[in-house]
Design an enzyme around this catalytic site. Structure first.
Site, PDB file in Angstrom:
ATOM      1  N   ALA A  53       0.796  -1.231   0.000  1.00  0.00           N
ATOM      2  CA  ALA A  53       0.000   0.000   0.000  1.00  0.00           C
ATOM      3  C   ALA A  53       0.837   1.294   0.000  1.00  0.00           C
ATOM      4  O   ALA A  53       0.670   2.142  -0.894  1.00  0.00           O
ATOM      5  CB  ALA A  53      -0.982  -0.039   1.170  1.00  0.00           C
ATOM      6  N   ASP A 240      -4.166  -2.774   3.830  1.00  0.00           N
ATOM      7  CA  ASP A 240      -4.378  -1.977   2.614  1.00  0.00           C
ATOM      8  C   ASP A 240      -5.430  -0.906   2.813  1.00  0.00           C
ATOM      9  O   ASP A 240      -5.423   0.124   2.132  1.00  0.00           O
ATOM     10  CB  ASP A 240      -4.757  -2.886   1.450  1.00  0.00           C
TER      11      ASP A 240
HETATM   12  O1  MRU Z   1      -1.198  -7.203  -3.637  1.00  0.00           O
HETATM   13  P1  MRU Z   1      -0.134  -6.549  -2.802  1.00  0.00           P
HETATM   14  O2  MRU Z   1       1.160  -7.303  -2.817  1.00  0.00           O
HETATM   15  O3  MRU Z   1       0.023  -5.078  -3.117  1.00  0.00           O
HETATM   16  O4  MRU Z   1      -0.712  -6.642  -1.321  1.00  0.00           O
HETATM   17  C1  MRU Z   1       0.046  -6.069  -0.285  1.00  0.00           C
HETATM   18  C2  MRU Z   1      -0.494  -6.287   1.071  1.00  0.00           C
HETATM   19  O5  MRU Z   1      -1.552  -6.847   1.271  1.00  0.00           O
HETATM   20  C3  MRU Z   1       0.307  -5.688   2.213  1.00  0.00           C
HETATM   21  O6  MRU Z   1       0.172  -6.444   3.365  1.00  0.00           O
HETATM   22  C4  MRU Z   1      -0.183  -4.265   2.499  1.00  0.00           C
HETATM   23  O7  MRU Z   1      -0.245  -3.507   1.319  1.00  0.00           O
HETATM   24  C5  MRU Z   1       0.687  -3.561   3.492  1.00  0.00           C
HETATM   25  S1  MRU Z   1       2.276  -3.119   2.838  1.00  0.00           S
HETATM   26  C6  MRU Z   1       3.100  -2.277   4.061  1.00  0.00           C
END
Ligand code: MRU
Length: 348
Positions: A53, A240
């Site tokens: 995120a 997210d």
């Molecule tokens: O699909 P992604 O790899 O973008 O998903 C990321 C996540 O779910 C993370 O846990 C979240 O974005 C936190 S990153 C500090």
């Protein structure tokens, strides 16, 4: 005190282009991409070359500043029209992580009172750089708060990659492990591989090894057994989007871990910056959940593993209800108890 190996930054601003660590290729290839157009930036976010995120938000902010610097217009009205179009384009790259919209809105808000096109361009660039710098400090603070929850020798389970490469530096859920490594505190991390695209196996395993953290990889379906067999003390995950009542969207599989934590009576923590809260949404069922291409499920490393014609459901995130969350670790401290009330206090 242990010397921490330098963890590469996922995104860097270079005035006329952005340098991006290609997370799709890790851990086998360390490749840096040069993004010089807004289309490059949109594509990198959509295809997970950059993911996580906060890193998505930072990259989008740089992308918008990059695009704005190319506008050849004379009036602020014309400038704003182009900016709005590009903002909306970047906002369409992924739907769930609210940091994307938060960062883009911060940029557009930063030029509300400018008097010239040149001033607008400079302000947008400065704001994007500021977002990245602030995120590094915020992640360090999250890491310090999170570390206070763990005792030396504890075993902690995580999913996906909420690490340094998913943020400006340190990460959110992985920040305490980087800091523990720096301070010589021994924590044992168990990383779920995170099907379908393996952020845990490819990214968390790689990132924590670089940092000298004691990390063990398991497949997602080993979580319950591992909690029991290894005596896992806690679960920590990133986020997210967190709604006003504390419901939390994170990588698919997170909700299952929260249910397991409840069943085993161990704490389940969410680590996230304030930029991941969306207090405009009262609760989690309103969070848009991204559904990704079926190939992510039917193929591994480009090779088909499921029969042609099979129906596939591929949600990229799930929502953990607030009552399963023991605490939300933010840069401002740890929210516990009535999460709705705590979040309300923090944002009002
Ligand atoms: O699909 P992604 O790899 O973008 O998903 C990321 C996540 O779910 C993370 O846990 C979240 O974005 C936190 S990153 C500090």
């Amino acid at each position: 005190m242990k010397q921490q190996q330098a963890i590469p930054r996922s995104v860097e601003w270079n005035d006329t282009y952005i340098t991006l660590l290609n997370q799709q290729k890790l851990p086998n290839v360390t490749e840096y991409l040069t993004l010089s157009t807004i289309k490059d930036v949109w594509d990198s976010i959509q295809t997970l070359k950059v993911r996580g995120a906060p890193a998505i938000g930072i990259t989008a902010a740089f992308g918008l500043a990059l695009a704005a610097n190319t506008y050849e217009v004379k009036t602020i009205d014309e400038f704003n029209q182009l900016l709005q179009k590009d903002r909306d384009y970047l906002a369409s790259s992924r739907p769930t992580a609210v940091n994307l919209f938060w960062a883009l809105n911060r940029l557009t808000n930063s030029i509300k009172n400018v008097s010239s096109v040149n001033e607008a361009k400079t302000k947008l660039t400065h704001e994007a750089i500021r977002i990245q710098m602030e995120d590094e400090e915020v992640c360090r603070q999250i890491g310090e708060h999170a570390l206070s929850l763990f005792k030396s020798g504890e075993k902690i389970l995580t999913i996906c990659n909420a690490g340094s490469i998913a943020t400006a530096k340190y990460g959110t859920a992985l920040a305490p492990f980087h800091l523990a490594s720096e301070k010589g505190i021994h924590l044992e991390v168990y990383a779920c591989e995170t099907r379908p695209v393996l952020q845990g196996a490819r990214l968390t395993a790689w990132e924590l090894l670089q940092s000298g953290v004691d990390v063990t990889l398991i497949t997602d379906n080993m979580a319950a057994h591992t909690i029991a067999a290894k005596g896992i003390n806690a679960v920590i995950v990133g986020a997210d989007r967190i709604t006003a009542n504390g419901d939390t969207a994170n990588k698919i599989g997170t909700f299952g871990l929260a249910l397991l934590a409840k069943a085993f009576d161990i704490p389940f923590y969410v680590a996230a910056p304030l930029s991941t809260f969306d207090v405009s949404l009262p609760s989690g069922e309103l969070i848009p959940i991204e559904e990704r291409h079926e190939d992510e499920v039917t193929h591994l490393n480009g090779e088909r593993i499921a029969p042609e014609g099979i129906h596939v459901y591929n949600p990229a995130f799930d929502v953990t209800p607030n009552h399963l969350i023991s605490g939300i670790i933010t840069e401002e401290g740890i929210l516990r108890g009535d999460l709705s009330e705590e979040i309300n206090k923090l944002f009002n």
